[in-house]
Design a protein around this motif. Structure first.
Motif, PDB file in Angstrom:
ATOM      1  N   ALA A 113      58.010  64.432  68.612  1.00 53.18           N
ATOM      2  CA  ALA A 113      57.092  65.209  68.943  1.00 53.18           C
ATOM      3  C   ALA A 113      57.155  65.368  70.158  1.00 53.18           C
ATOM      4  N   PRO A 114      57.388  66.713  71.091  1.00 48.77           N
ATOM      5  CA  PRO A 114      56.548  67.371  72.199  1.00 48.77           C
ATOM      6  C   PRO A 114      55.895  67.189  73.693  1.00 48.77           C
ATOM      7  N   THR A 115      54.774  66.258  72.247  1.00 47.68           N
ATOM      8  CA  THR A 115      54.182  66.156  72.890  1.00 47.68           C
ATOM      9  C   THR A 115      52.818  65.401  72.427  1.00 47.68           C
ATOM     10  N   THR A 116      51.887  64.827  72.235  1.00 52.65           N
ATOM     11  CA  THR A 116      50.639  63.841  71.390  1.00 52.65           C
ATOM     12  C   THR A 116      49.173  64.438  71.474  1.00 52.65           C
ATOM     13  N   SER A 117      48.829  64.535  70.865  1.00 53.36           N
ATOM     14  CA  SER A 117      47.861  65.384  70.603  1.00 53.36           C
ATOM     15  C   SER A 117      46.388  64.090  71.478  1.00 53.36           C
ATOM     16  N   ASP A 118      45.673  64.072  72.239  1.00 48.51           N
ATOM     17  CA  ASP A 118      44.790  63.537  72.910  1.00 48.51           C
ATOM     18  C   ASP A 118      44.365  62.841  71.825  1.00 48.51           C
ATOM     19  N   ASP A 119      43.448  63.537  70.664  1.00 50.05           N
ATOM     20  CA  ASP A 119      43.313  62.449  69.952  1.00 50.05           C
ATOM     21  C   ASP A 119      43.814  60.980  69.046  1.00 50.05           C
ATOM     22  N   VAL A 120      45.010  61.363  69.415  1.00 55.03           N
ATOM     23  CA  VAL A 120      46.372  60.557  68.308  1.00 55.03           C
ATOM     24  C   VAL A 120      46.167  59.692  69.586  1.00 55.03           C
ATOM     25  N   LEU A 121      45.864  59.997  70.493  1.00 53.68           N
ATOM     26  CA  LEU A 121      45.851  58.820  71.798  1.00 53.68           C
ATOM     27  C   LEU A 121      44.163  57.682  71.811  1.00 53.68           C
ATOM     28  N   VAL A 122      43.317  58.877  71.063  1.00 53.43           N
ATOM     29  CA  VAL A 122      41.939  58.031  71.320  1.00 53.43           C
ATOM     30  C   VAL A 122      42.138  57.115  69.806  1.00 53.43           C
ATOM     31  N   GLU A 123      42.489  57.621  68.790  1.00 56.25           N
ATOM     32  CA  GLU A 123      42.918  56.715  67.584  1.00 56.25           C
ATOM     33  C   GLU A 123      44.019  55.892  67.612  1.00 56.25           C
ATOM     34  N   ILE A 124      45.124  55.218  68.824  1.00 55.16           N
ATOM     35  CA  ILE A 124      45.482  54.574  69.072  1.00 55.16           C
ATOM     36  C   ILE A 124      44.537  53.451  69.406  1.00 55.16           C
ATOM     37  N   VAL A 125      44.001  53.959  70.684  1.00 54.65           N
ATOM     38  CA  VAL A 125      42.914  53.020  71.124  1.00 54.65           C
ATOM     39  C   VAL A 125      41.144  52.253  70.619  1.00 54.65           C
ATOM     40  N   ASP A 126      41.574  52.605  70.390  1.00 60.48           N
ATOM     41  CA  ASP A 126      40.036  53.009  68.797  1.00 60.48           C
ATOM     42  C   ASP A 126      39.755  52.372  67.514  1.00 60.48           C
ATOM     43  N   GLU A 127      41.566  52.001  67.287  1.00 56.76           N
ATOM     44  CA  GLU A 127      41.612  51.643  65.294  1.00 56.76           C
ATOM     45  C   GLU A 127      42.401  50.925  65.337  1.00 56.76           C
ATOM     46  N   VAL A 128      43.726  50.555  67.480  1.00 66.21           N
ATOM     47  CA  VAL A 128      44.113  49.563  66.698  1.00 66.21           C
ATOM     48  C   VAL A 128      44.597  48.643  67.498  1.00 66.21           C
ATOM     49  N   TYR A 129      44.760  49.182  69.377  1.00 66.29           N
ATOM     50  CA  TYR A 129      44.037  48.364  70.717  1.00 66.29           C
ATOM     51  C   TYR A 129      43.372  47.663  70.347  1.00 66.29           C
ATOM     52  N   LEU A 130      42.087  48.417  70.545  1.00 67.65           N
ATOM     53  CA  LEU A 130      41.117  47.646  70.629  1.00 67.65           C
ATOM     54  C   LEU A 130      40.438  46.707  69.730  1.00 67.65           C
ATOM     55  N   PRO A 131      40.655  46.762  68.758  1.00 64.31           N
ATOM     56  CA  PRO A 131      40.177  46.071  67.888  1.00 64.31           C
ATOM     57  C   PRO A 131      41.373  44.676  67.988  1.00 64.31           C
ATOM     58  N   LEU A 132      42.550  44.999  68.291  1.00 61.88           N
ATOM     59  CA  LEU A 132      43.667  43.967  68.387  1.00 61.88           C
ATOM     60  C   LEU A 132      43.634  42.971  69.263  1.00 61.88           C
ATOM     61  N   VAL A 133      43.015  43.737  70.888  1.00 61.43           N
ATOM     62  CA  VAL A 133      43.481  43.153  71.305  1.00 61.43           C
ATOM     63  C   VAL A 133      41.637  41.840  71.474  1.00 61.43           C
ATOM     64  N   ARG A 134      40.766  42.437  70.812  1.00 61.32           N
ATOM     65  CA  ARG A 134      39.532  41.629  71.334  1.00 61.32           C
ATOM     66  C   ARG A 134      38.543  40.733  69.766  1.00 61.32           C
ATOM     67  N   ARG A 135      39.925  40.713  69.176  1.00 59.98           N
ATOM     68  CA  ARG A 135      39.715  39.677  67.898  1.00 59.98           C
ATOM     69  C   ARG A 135      41.126  39.002  67.558  1.00 59.98           C
ATOM     70  N   ARG A 136      41.931  39.061  68.632  1.00 59.95           N
ATOM     71  CA  ARG A 136      43.373  37.675  68.332  1.00 59.95           C
ATOM     72  C   ARG A 136      42.539  36.352  68.233  1.00 59.95           C
ATOM     73  N   ALA A 137      43.401  35.556  68.191  1.00 64.96           N
ATOM     74  CA  ALA A 137      42.955  34.836  67.950  1.00 64.96           C
ATOM     75  C   ALA A 137      43.478  33.802  68.328  1.00 64.96           C
ATOM     76  N   PRO A 138      44.402  32.413  68.500  1.00 65.53           N
ATOM     77  CA  PRO A 138      44.869  31.538  68.158  1.00 65.53           C
ATOM     78  C   PRO A 138      45.916  31.080  66.872  1.00 65.53           C
ATOM     79  N   THR A 139      47.197  31.331  66.738  1.00 72.05           N
ATOM     80  CA  THR A 139      46.786  30.492  65.559  1.00 72.05           C
ATOM     81  C   THR A 139      47.682  29.445  65.377  1.00 72.05           C
ATOM     82  N   ALA A 140      46.968  28.439  64.399  1.00 74.37           N
ATOM     83  CA  ALA A 140      46.959  28.112  63.364  1.00 74.37           C
ATOM     84  C   ALA A 140      48.118  27.003  63.777  1.00 74.37           C
TER      85      ALA A 140
END
Length: 197
Positions: free
Chosen positions: A170-197
């Protein structure tokens, strides 16, 4: 010969070569970078270049590193805003002429581990630092789990963005994709991450 007929050596010659390589890289991209053009622009011979950089790729990486700059991480006061702004900055960079040079270099590196390591010197720790900074602030505000403070977790969003450019071409990425990366992947990952057993 340098200015005034004086032969340049050491750091002065290296600086002239790098300056010439930067000029060629910005004018023609990595595809147009040749040792002949750099030697002519620097007023030296190819042997002087090859004594310092073993090949065109090594010279291209060194020249790119001269061009790359760092900017302070955003501080919007909230994790989502910081992550989105950092992704937008990266998207603007990767969409720019300088970003096109970086994409060309990454493509040329392929499996060359030594060259990839040189690019990582510029991009590895330098890429992780702003992400760890904004994530550290978020942990302090209670917006993210302390276990998320790991370079691989912190940089997930930028890796996904890089994938859009490198793997999809891609020569550039749409803002919709950036928002999706943040809302669907990044925030859920860093907010719910728990120590491994």
């Amino acid at each position: 010969m340098g200015a005034g007929g004086t032969r340049r050596r050491g750091a002065a010659l290296e600086e002239a070569i790098l300056h010439a390589a930067v000029a060629e890289l910005t004018a023609s991209g990595y595809a147009g970078l040749t040792m002949d053009k750099v030697a002519a622009r620097a007023g030296t011979n190819k042997n002087a270049i090859y004594r310092r950089w073993p090949n065109r790729l090594a010279l291209g990486i060194a020249a790119y590193r001269q061009l790359a700059t760092t900017v302070p991480p955003p501080d919007t006061g909230d994790l989502r805003g910081d992550v989105l702004e950092l992704l937008r900055q990266a998207n603007r960079h990767w969409s720019s002429p300088l970003g096109a040079i970086l994409r060309e270099l990454l493509s040329a590196v392929g499996g060359a581990s030594q060259a990839l390591a040189q690019l990582r010197e510029q991009s590895g720790d330098a890429v992780a630092a702003p992400w760890l900074t904004i994530l550290g602030r978020a942990v302090a505000r209670g917006e993210a789990s302390p276990e998320a403070l790991h370079p691989r977790v912190a940089t997930v969003a930028i890796v996904l963005l890089r994938n859009e450019f490198v793997m999809r071409g891609a020569p550039t990425t749409s803002d919709d994709v950036l928002v999706e990366i943040v809302d669907e992947v990044y925030l859920p990952l860093v907010r719910r991450r728990a120590p491994t057993a």
